[in-house]
Design an enzyme around this catalytic site. Sequence first.
Site, PDB file in Angstrom:
ATOM      1  N   GLU A  46     -28.398  44.349  30.247  1.00  0.00           N
ATOM      2  CA  GLU A  46     -28.501  45.315  31.339  1.00  0.00           C
ATOM      3  C   GLU A  46     -27.400  45.112  32.372  1.00  0.00           C
ATOM      4  O   GLU A  46     -26.833  46.086  32.897  1.00  0.00           O
ATOM      5  CB  GLU A  46     -29.869  45.195  32.028  1.00  0.00           C
ATOM      6  CG  GLU A  46     -31.056  45.449  31.119  1.00  0.00           C
ATOM      7  CD  GLU A  46     -31.628  44.176  30.542  1.00  0.00           C
ATOM      8  OE1 GLU A  46     -32.866  44.059  30.510  1.00  0.00           O
ATOM      9  OE2 GLU A  46     -30.846  43.286  30.120  1.00  0.00           O
ATOM     10  N   CYS A  79     -32.797  41.126  35.811  1.00  0.00           N
ATOM     11  CA  CYS A  79     -32.308  42.446  35.425  1.00  0.00           C
ATOM     12  C   CYS A  79     -33.150  43.562  36.028  1.00  0.00           C
ATOM     13  O   CYS A  79     -32.626  44.655  36.309  1.00  0.00           O
ATOM     14  CB  CYS A  79     -32.279  42.567  33.909  1.00  0.00           C
ATOM     15  SG  CYS A  79     -31.002  41.543  33.142  1.00  0.00           S
ATOM     16  N   ALA A 159     -30.439  26.528 -18.335  1.00  0.00           N
ATOM     17  CA  ALA A 159     -31.193  25.296 -18.584  1.00  0.00           C
ATOM     18  C   ALA A 159     -30.346  24.065 -18.294  1.00  0.00           C
ATOM     19  O   ALA A 159     -30.875  23.016 -17.892  1.00  0.00           O
ATOM     20  CB  ALA A 159     -31.680  25.270 -20.032  1.00  0.00           C
ATOM     21  N   SER A 163     -24.977  27.571 -12.373  1.00  0.00           N
ATOM     22  CA  SER A 163     -25.461  28.634 -11.489  1.00  0.00           C
ATOM     23  C   SER A 163     -24.346  29.434 -10.819  1.00  0.00           C
ATOM     24  O   SER A 163     -24.637  30.375 -10.082  1.00  0.00           O
ATOM     25  CB  SER A 163     -26.352  28.025 -10.399  1.00  0.00           C
ATOM     26  OG  SER A 163     -25.625  27.107  -9.608  1.00  0.00           O
ATOM     27  N   ARG A 179     -25.593  34.388   6.843  1.00  0.00           N
ATOM     28  CA  ARG A 179     -25.411  33.059   7.424  1.00  0.00           C
ATOM     29  C   ARG A 179     -24.905  33.156   8.864  1.00  0.00           C
ATOM     30  O   ARG A 179     -25.308  32.367   9.731  1.00  0.00           O
ATOM     31  CB  ARG A 179     -24.411  32.266   6.592  1.00  0.00           C
ATOM     32  CG  ARG A 179     -24.917  31.781   5.244  1.00  0.00           C
ATOM     33  CD  ARG A 179     -23.801  31.056   4.497  1.00  0.00           C
ATOM     34  NE  ARG A 179     -24.214  30.566   3.191  1.00  0.00           N
ATOM     35  CZ  ARG A 179     -23.407  29.964   2.338  1.00  0.00           C
ATOM     36  NH1 ARG A 179     -22.123  29.792   2.646  1.00  0.00           N
ATOM     37  NH2 ARG A 179     -23.853  29.541   1.166  1.00  0.00           N
ATOM     38  N   THR A 191     -30.209  20.157  -4.310  1.00  0.00           N
ATOM     39  CA  THR A 191     -29.117  21.130  -4.277  1.00  0.00           C
ATOM     40  C   THR A 191     -27.882  20.532  -3.615  1.00  0.00           C
ATOM     41  O   THR A 191     -26.754  20.733  -4.062  1.00  0.00           O
ATOM     42  CB  THR A 191     -29.564  22.397  -3.531  1.00  0.00           C
ATOM     43  OG1 THR A 191     -30.645  23.000  -4.242  1.00  0.00           O
ATOM     44  CG2 THR A 191     -28.423  23.400  -3.399  1.00  0.00           C
ATOM     45  N   ASP A 195     -24.661  20.310  -6.002  1.00  0.00           N
ATOM     46  CA  ASP A 195     -23.653  21.358  -5.801  1.00  0.00           C
ATOM     47  C   ASP A 195     -22.690  21.096  -4.651  1.00  0.00           C
ATOM     48  O   ASP A 195     -21.647  21.748  -4.565  1.00  0.00           O
ATOM     49  CB  ASP A 195     -24.339  22.707  -5.559  1.00  0.00           C
ATOM     50  CG  ASP A 195     -25.190  23.146  -6.742  1.00  0.00           C
ATOM     51  OD1 ASP A 195     -24.908  22.690  -7.863  1.00  0.00           O
ATOM     52  OD2 ASP A 195     -26.134  23.930  -6.544  1.00  0.00           O
ATOM     53  N   ARG A 202     -17.461  32.293   5.376  1.00  0.00           N
ATOM     54  CA  ARG A 202     -16.070  32.461   4.970  1.00  0.00           C
ATOM     55  C   ARG A 202     -15.655  33.920   4.962  1.00  0.00           C
ATOM     56  O   ARG A 202     -14.860  34.359   4.131  1.00  0.00           O
ATOM     57  CB  ARG A 202     -15.849  31.820   3.593  1.00  0.00           C
ATOM     58  CG  ARG A 202     -16.058  30.307   3.611  1.00  0.00           C
ATOM     59  CD  ARG A 202     -15.641  29.633   2.323  1.00  0.00           C
ATOM     60  NE  ARG A 202     -16.485  29.962   1.192  1.00  0.00           N
ATOM     61  CZ  ARG A 202     -17.642  29.371   0.912  1.00  0.00           C
ATOM     62  NH1 ARG A 202     -18.128  28.430   1.728  1.00  0.00           N
ATOM     63  NH2 ARG A 202     -18.329  29.718  -0.158  1.00  0.00           N
TER      64      ARG A 202
END
Length: 312
Positions: A46, A79, A159, A163, A179, A191, A195, A202
């Site tokens: 405002e 405000c 399996a 990924s 993100r 994970t 990974d 990015r």
Amino acid sequence: MAAALTLAERTRGRTAPNPNVGCVIVKAGRVIGRGWTTAGGRPHAEATALAQAGEESRGATCYVTLEPCAHVSPRGPACSDLLVAAGVARVVGAIEDPDPRTAGAGFARLRSAGIAVDVGPGGTDARRTMAGFLTRRTLGRPFVTLKLATSLDGMIATASGQSRWITGPEARAHVHLERSRHEAILVGRGTWDADAPKLDVRLPGLEERSPRRYILSATAIGDGIIASPDAIRDLPGDHLFVEGGAATAAAFLRADLVDRLLLYRAQILIGGGRPAVTDIGLTYLGDAHGRWRLTDARALGSDRLEVYERAR
């Protein structure tokens, strides 16, 4: 109000502990002022819109996504007082502020000054836009979004664990945009070890919006590691983005701490791969129904995104 809500989205995940508010001031059918809460929480929407409108604010209508604050802060005036001093004729607010320092007092101050006040237009969308702020105020924790990227048969990897990449570049770019709208991002220890994900943003121009990284691990100790989903209550910020893996997703679902689900599905079949979610504690099939509400669906290249909200 739709324009004000769009402005509010600009700093979602950047204004905590303040809400991300949008404001549009209109006079004689013309927009004379626009504002949104700046990163860091000040100035308020405002104040920015009124400064832009200047003297033309007198007699104008102000559309704002949240009740104007009623408390004076060391960082700026209330405000509601600014709107009274500016001489606006009407204020349209989407929802009331749950902050006890305002909670109806802002609208009351405007009415006592002779300003017409309407509350409710755009309320559903405003609650969605400011879900992080509202969840922190009402439930004492950040708003949690769980992201799953799967094949058509619900697998997140083969399996053997391969990924990268199930989804295409358009879907992955959308994940980076998501993100950028969160203060914190979390993955499970498995994970992280397997990974080594960067978990940053990015997208050109948004790199500085990378969220702070956290790991869910019941055994490890250290900075940035939390032992259980309940520990998210102590995390800074109002928005948490959970990216996996399957056991971490299940832990948050089992604790009923997922407020929003982003399901990215690629047009592939994997078969005997690794499922997106492990056991979530469901005993009876009937208990699975009515828990999720589809709010958006769109194509992202060859992939499809479905957005679900927890029905509470």
